[in-house]
Write a protein that holds these residues in place. Structure first.
Motif, mmCIF file in Angstrom:
data_model
loop_
_atom_site.group_PDB
_atom_site.id
_atom_site.type_symbol
_atom_site.label_atom_id
_atom_site.label_comp_id
_atom_site.label_asym_id
_atom_site.label_seq_id
_atom_site.Cartn_x
_atom_site.Cartn_y
_atom_site.Cartn_z
ATOM 1 N N GLY A 126 0.958 6.437 5.185
ATOM 2 C CA GLY A 126 0.865 5.570 6.350
ATOM 3 C C GLY A 126 2.252 5.176 6.810
ATOM 4 N N ARG A 127 2.316 4.245 7.735
ATOM 5 C CA ARG A 127 3.602 3.781 8.238
ATOM 6 C C ARG A 127 3.537 2.285 8.520
ATOM 7 N N ASP B 26 0.829 -1.209 0.000
ATOM 8 C CA ASP B 26 0.000 0.000 0.000
ATOM 9 C C ASP B 26 0.865 1.262 0.000
ATOM 10 N N LEU B 27 1.947 1.218 0.775
ATOM 11 C CA LEU B 27 2.777 2.413 0.953
ATOM 12 C C LEU B 27 3.738 2.639 -0.208
ATOM 13 N N LEU B 28 4.288 1.568 -0.758
ATOM 14 C CA LEU B 28 5.368 1.691 -1.740
ATOM 15 C C LEU B 28 4.935 1.415 -3.168
ATOM 16 N N GLY B 29 3.764 0.814 -3.370
ATOM 17 C CA GLY B 29 3.321 0.441 -4.700
ATOM 18 C C GLY B 29 3.437 -1.053 -4.908
ATOM 19 N N SER C 208 0.817 -8.775 -3.204
ATOM 20 C CA SER C 208 0.868 -7.976 -4.423
ATOM 21 C C SER C 208 0.242 -8.698 -5.608
ATOM 22 N N THR C 209 0.277 -10.032 -5.619
ATOM 23 C CA THR C 209 -0.246 -10.753 -6.785
ATOM 24 C C THR C 209 -1.742 -10.510 -6.958
ATOM 25 N N LEU C 210 -2.509 -10.664 -5.886
ATOM 26 C CA LEU C 210 -3.952 -10.476 -5.986
ATOM 27 C C LEU C 210 -4.302 -9.011 -6.208
ATOM 28 N N ALA C 211 -3.581 -8.095 -5.569
ATOM 29 C CA ALA C 211 -3.851 -6.672 -5.748
ATOM 30 C C ALA C 211 -3.579 -6.246 -7.188
#
Length: 470
Positions: free
Chosen positions: A191-192, A67-70, A115-118
């Protein structure tokens, strides 16, 4: 864009397939790894648990990092780390080397898997294209275990178990090179990362499993065993307390407000403790007692994987007639029956009646259970919590497998005192481990029954006598 969707789907599925088949490739090669690297009976479980604990413990952190980095960036980092670690596993010369490399593989998988599903969701528009992409993703999940067992068996028998892990390297390199060209980067969100929560949960679960496994050799009174168990409990308690006060928790405790969801998470934890252990112990039984080659052992698992795939395929039809809760109960019950049946194995057990048929029953339970418990774990979740709830389902899956295998390995090591020869010893140990596994499924069955959604009539207050008479 439409011309690119074929390569996009292929890249995403390649990353997902690496995660899926890695566990079953290891399972097919366990007896050879045991002998080649001189693992102890209990130490062999760490070849799997090092991966599972790192994967399950860091999965929520990996999802947040995406979410934060792509998602494309984390996809490439995850598959790169997984690929390098796969090479290290294949080159392992000692148990410590292999366990460390497997842990790094688990870290890579924890970054890669979310990341695969996103990426699949963001790369295909809603409608027919996304439905077909999701269907391919789901179908791969259904056959991934079988692919890994067969490929691992072929490579172990024809070349070496090491080539099962070397196979990941070219696939990973191609995916890394192709990702920047075909995959679009997803937006970053502010976010963090909750590093304290991720580390305390992962290290706490690892300490608990280590203490349990060590007790098989050193005893429950051993100082290191006690220290590991105490440390694990303290770290898990710290994690729960941390999640209560964290501004952006990895595991919001509000997800446990629903009895149905909490029951699904608990049942999934118990369920996968048996599922992972089944493959771990039966692989050794088929090769060490029945005398099957690695390939023959891989093919011997086809009844369970075929039954699981078929059961999962009919879930949509059954949910129109039965509640998801009842399907979860049925899944636990079927797996319990199959496990009890297979727990009777001995040196003289016939494959068809003593293994293949109960595998079919077990597989039906697997197909019903995994699908329905996933749905139960997502029931009633607010849209903003959907990603975290899905991650929690995966965490329960992987950590349950690690803890369940850790407990059952101690049973395995303690059994077989009156055995006559190595084959009889292994058969008695597998039988004892599967017998102990039935306790997990009895608990899982009880949890799914208690947590099921009650009919509306049960929750309505009783009517006054006058109204009832009217």
């Amino acid at each position: 864009m439409s011309a690119r969707r074929g390569p996009v789907l292929a890249i995403i599925l390649a990353g997902y397939l690496l995660i899926l088949i890695d566990v079953s490739i290891l399972m097919a090669a366990l007896p050879r790894i045991h002998a080649d690297l001189d693992f102890s009976a209990t130490g062999l479980s760490w070849a799997q648990n090092a991966y599972t604990l790192a994967f399950g413990g860091l999965l929520l952190l990996g999802a947040r990092a995406g979410d934060l980095l792509g998602r494309r960036r984390t996809f490439m980092v995850g598959i790169g780390l997984f690929t390098v670690a796969s090479l290290a596993v294949g080159l392992a010369q000692s148990p410590v080397w292999m366990i460390a490399a497997r842990a790094v593989q688990g870290v890579g998988a924890a970054i890669l898997a979310p990341s695969t599903l996103a990426l699949l969701s963001t790369s295909f528009p809603e409608g027919g294209q996304r439905t077909r992409a999701m269907a391919a993703y789901g179908a791969l999940a259904g056959i991934g275990t079988s692919i890994g067992l067969i490929v691992g068996g072929v490579l172990t028998e024809a070349l070496s178990w090491r080539f099962g892990f070397f196979l990941n390297v070219p696939v990973g390199i191609v995916a890394i090179l192709a990702a920047p060209r075909y995959l679009d980067e997803t937006p970053r969100h502010p976010g963090r990362l909750d590093l304290a929560g991720a580390l305390s949960s992962t290290l706490g679960a690892s300490a608990l499993v280590y203490g349990i496994v060590r007790s098989a050799d050193a005893g429950w009174g051993d100082t290191v065993t006690i220290a590991a168990l105490v440390l694990g409990i303290v770290l898990v308690a710290f994690f729960v307390a941390n999640q209560q006060r964290a501004a952006q928790p990895l595991m919001p405790l509000r997800l446990f407000a629903s009895r149905q969801r909490t029951g699904a998470y608990a049942a999934r934890f118990l369920f996968n403790g048996v599922l992972l252990s089944f493959f771990f112990f039966m692989t050794q039984y088929l090769q060490g007692v029945s005398g099957y080659s690695p390939l023959e052992a891989g093919l011997a698992f086809l009844p369970v994987t075929a039954a699981a795939f078929a059961a999962a395929a009919v879930i949509p039809m059954l949910t129109r007639r039965l509640s998801n809760d009842l399907l979860a109960v049925a899944g636990c019950a079927a797996m319990l029956i199959g496990t009890v049946w297979m727990s009777r194995v001995s040196v003289s057990t016939a494959y068809l009646t003593g293994i293949a048929v109960p595998m079919i029953v077990f597989g039906i339970g697997q197909g019903f259970g995994l699908s329905s418990l996933t749905t139960g774990g997502m029931a009633g979740v607010a849209p903003q919590d959907a990603g975290m709830a899905g991650g929690l389902v995966s965490v329960a899956h992987h950590l349950g497998g690690a803890l369940g295998l850790g407990i059952l390995v101690t049973v395995f090591d303690a059994a077989g005192s009156g055995a006559h020869g190595p084959r009889d010893l292994l058969a008695q140990r597998v039988s004892a481990s599967l017998t102990a596994a039935t306790v997990f499924l009895v608990l899982g069955l009880a949890v799914t029954w208690i947590a099921r959604r009650r009919p509306v009539a049960e929750t309505l207050p009783a009517l006054p006598a006058g109204c009832a008479a009217a």
